[in-house]
Design an enzyme around this catalytic site. Structure first.
Site, mmCIF file in Angstrom:
data_model
loop_
_atom_site.group_PDB
_atom_site.id
_atom_site.type_symbol
_atom_site.label_atom_id
_atom_site.label_comp_id
_atom_site.label_asym_id
_atom_site.label_seq_id
_atom_site.Cartn_x
_atom_site.Cartn_y
_atom_site.Cartn_z
ATOM 1 N N ARG A 49 43.110 36.383 44.258
ATOM 2 C CA ARG A 49 43.805 35.556 43.237
ATOM 3 C C ARG A 49 45.163 36.155 43.012
ATOM 4 O O ARG A 49 45.486 37.116 43.584
ATOM 5 C CB ARG A 49 42.809 35.278 42.119
ATOM 6 C CG ARG A 49 41.989 36.503 41.744
ATOM 7 C CD ARG A 49 42.698 37.784 40.998
ATOM 8 N NE ARG A 49 43.821 37.521 40.205
ATOM 9 C CZ ARG A 49 44.708 38.509 40.053
ATOM 10 N NH1 ARG A 49 44.946 39.525 40.679
ATOM 11 N NH2 ARG A 49 45.643 38.006 39.008
ATOM 12 N N GLN A 194 40.924 39.646 34.270
ATOM 13 C CA GLN A 194 41.944 40.372 35.285
ATOM 14 C C GLN A 194 42.698 41.593 34.557
ATOM 15 O O GLN A 194 42.862 42.471 35.238
ATOM 16 C CB GLN A 194 43.216 39.304 35.648
ATOM 17 C CG GLN A 194 42.713 38.202 36.434
ATOM 18 C CD GLN A 194 42.282 36.837 35.807
ATOM 19 O OE1 GLN A 194 41.731 37.082 34.495
ATOM 20 N NE2 GLN A 194 42.271 35.650 36.196
ATOM 21 N N ASP A 235 52.772 31.570 37.774
ATOM 22 C CA ASP A 235 52.162 30.749 38.902
ATOM 23 C C ASP A 235 52.980 29.752 39.007
ATOM 24 O O ASP A 235 52.938 28.881 40.417
ATOM 25 C CB ASP A 235 50.834 30.332 38.552
ATOM 26 C CG ASP A 235 49.871 31.519 38.126
ATOM 27 O OD1 ASP A 235 49.838 32.156 37.130
ATOM 28 O OD2 ASP A 235 48.988 31.816 39.214
ATOM 29 N N ASN A 245 51.479 30.089 33.266
ATOM 30 C CA ASN A 245 51.042 31.292 33.844
ATOM 31 C C ASN A 245 49.458 31.538 33.184
ATOM 32 O O ASN A 245 48.957 30.479 32.568
ATOM 33 C CB ASN A 245 51.767 32.598 33.192
ATOM 34 C CG ASN A 245 51.459 33.847 33.786
ATOM 35 O OD1 ASN A 245 51.402 34.096 35.048
ATOM 36 N ND2 ASN A 245 51.326 34.859 32.955
HETATM 37 C C1 LIG Z 1 51.695 37.815 40.291
HETATM 38 S S1 LIG Z 1 51.523 36.746 39.025
HETATM 39 C C2 LIG Z 1 50.016 36.338 39.277
HETATM 40 C C3 LIG Z 1 49.604 35.395 38.419
HETATM 41 O O1 LIG Z 1 48.043 34.616 38.806
HETATM 42 C C4 LIG Z 1 47.096 34.806 38.142
HETATM 43 O O2 LIG Z 1 46.219 33.778 37.948
HETATM 44 P P1 LIG Z 1 44.701 33.902 38.742
HETATM 45 O O3 LIG Z 1 44.368 35.394 38.390
HETATM 46 O O4 LIG Z 1 43.945 32.988 37.962
HETATM 47 O O5 LIG Z 1 45.455 33.834 40.166
HETATM 48 C C5 LIG Z 1 47.827 35.026 36.407
HETATM 49 O O6 LIG Z 1 48.334 33.836 36.186
HETATM 50 C C6 LIG Z 1 49.040 35.886 37.082
HETATM 51 O O7 LIG Z 1 50.238 35.911 36.095
#
Ligand SMILES: CSC[C@H]1O[C@H](OP(=O)(O)O)[C@H](O)[C@@H]1O
Length: 344
Positions: A49, A194, A235, A245
């Protein structure tokens, strides 16, 4: 430029090994995928992710598809690959890096190239290498804005686990930390955690001190005067600078404004969606309610449900700076968004 010890993705040349981020930090286990369908599942299930990492994984997924079909499906190989690209495109909707990478891979395949397998692999590897290079550049540019800062709060995970290596927002935090004394705070980032599971684990691997906070403690932390910056990833960034985001980013931006804390978005150009004028056009992914609901409520949705949007949109007027590898836009709402960064 050596990669960090932590790698979300490991390309073997014939398969993609994916660090399963659903089980970190308790378990560190790679799953190996040899075709596009497997990579699409790895993205959809969030084994991998993070917007840039999703794009890189998708690029390798296309390379695996070309390798699988070019040799075994005769003239229909390209149709099989296009089908696999649709599978990858349907894995998650918000991170534009996924679609940027698929477009780049499609461009390679559209050229009548003599050796599509080699060319596809080379393009995927280039996308990966370019991302790492961009992250180190953004680390420097973002840290330049933080001269004199004593504390920073970050959200979600934007490090090596979310990218090709080093990280976007966490890359800025890493660079700034190595330049000056800096108190690093990480928000847990419910419901997927996360921050609690991935960001503090990354920092622990490098023995970089950090303080984990509950998402609900962010306002009180800002009021305490401990932080000068909130630094987050993205994102999808619209042309006017509105930024999608991780859920909770918008509330941090509102709180930052209230407390005189500066707000930085860090993302490579592959995260900018030039096709959309504002954040209103960004599709926000909603995931399974059970990612929020305690187990005792999961058996019956007739009374108790959960709403689980996993992104939100921060308007450009709440953003102090957008940092990309091509440059920084200060106060994007006053600068026609990020349009000054668009390559002609
Ligand atoms: C390097 S920015 C990554 C960005 O992606 C994450 O979302 P997810 O964990 O659901 O893929 C999050 O929005 C981060 O800021």
């Amino acid at each position: 430029m050596d990669k960090l010890a932590v790698n979300a993705l490991d390309w073997t040349g014939t398969s993609l090994r994916v660090l399963d981020q659903r089980i970190l930090p308790e378990q560190s286990k790679y799953d190996e995928f040899v075709d596009a369908a497997g990579v699409a599942e790895a993205i959809a299930s969030m084994r991998v992710r993070g917007a840039p990492a999703i794009g890189i994984a998708a690029a390798y997924g296309v390379a695996l598809s070309v390798r699988q079909h070019y040799c075994s499906d005769g003239d229909s190989w390209i149709d099989k690959v296009k089908h696999d690209m649709q599978l990858l495109a349907s894995s998650r909707p918000t991170a534009v890096n996924l679609f940027t990478a698929l477009t780049a891979m499609n461009t390679v395949l559209e050229e009548s190239i003599a050796d599509p397998v080699t060319e596809a692999m080379a393009k995927a590897e280039q996308i990966h290498a370019d991302d790492i290079k961009a992250n180190y550049t953004m680390g420097e540019l973002g840290a330049d804005l933080m001269v004199g800062a004593k504390g920073v709060l970050t959200h979600c995970n934007t490090g090596a686990l979310a990218t090709g290596g080093y990280g976007t927002a966490l890359g800025v935090v890493r660079t700034a930390y190595h330049r000056q004394p800096l108190a690093i705070y990480a928000g847990e980032t419910r419901p997927w955690l996360q921050g609690a599971r991935l960001t503090v684990w990354e920092l622990q691997q490098e023995k970089i001190p950090a303080t984990l906070i509950a998402d609900s403690a962010a306002a009180w932390l800002m009021k305490s005067g401990q932080i000068d910056w909130v630094v987050v990833g993205a994102d999808r960034i619209a042309a006017n600078g509105d930024t999608a985001n991780k859920i909770g980013t918008y509330s941090l931006a509102v709180l930052a404004k209230q407390h005189g804390v500066k707000f930085m978005v860090v993302a490579p150009l592959t995260t900018i969606d030039w096709a959309i004028a504002s954040g209103a056009e960004i599709t926000i992914e909603e995931r399974n309610a059970n990612e929020v609901l305690p187990a005792c409520y999961q058996h019956d949705a007739s009374v108790i449900r959960a709403w689980n949007p996993v992104f939100d949109v921060t308007p450009a007027e709440l953003i102090s700076a957008i940092v990309t590898e091509q440059g920084v836009v200060l106060n994007p709402a006053l600068q026609n968004g990020v349009r000054s960064l668009k390559k002609c």
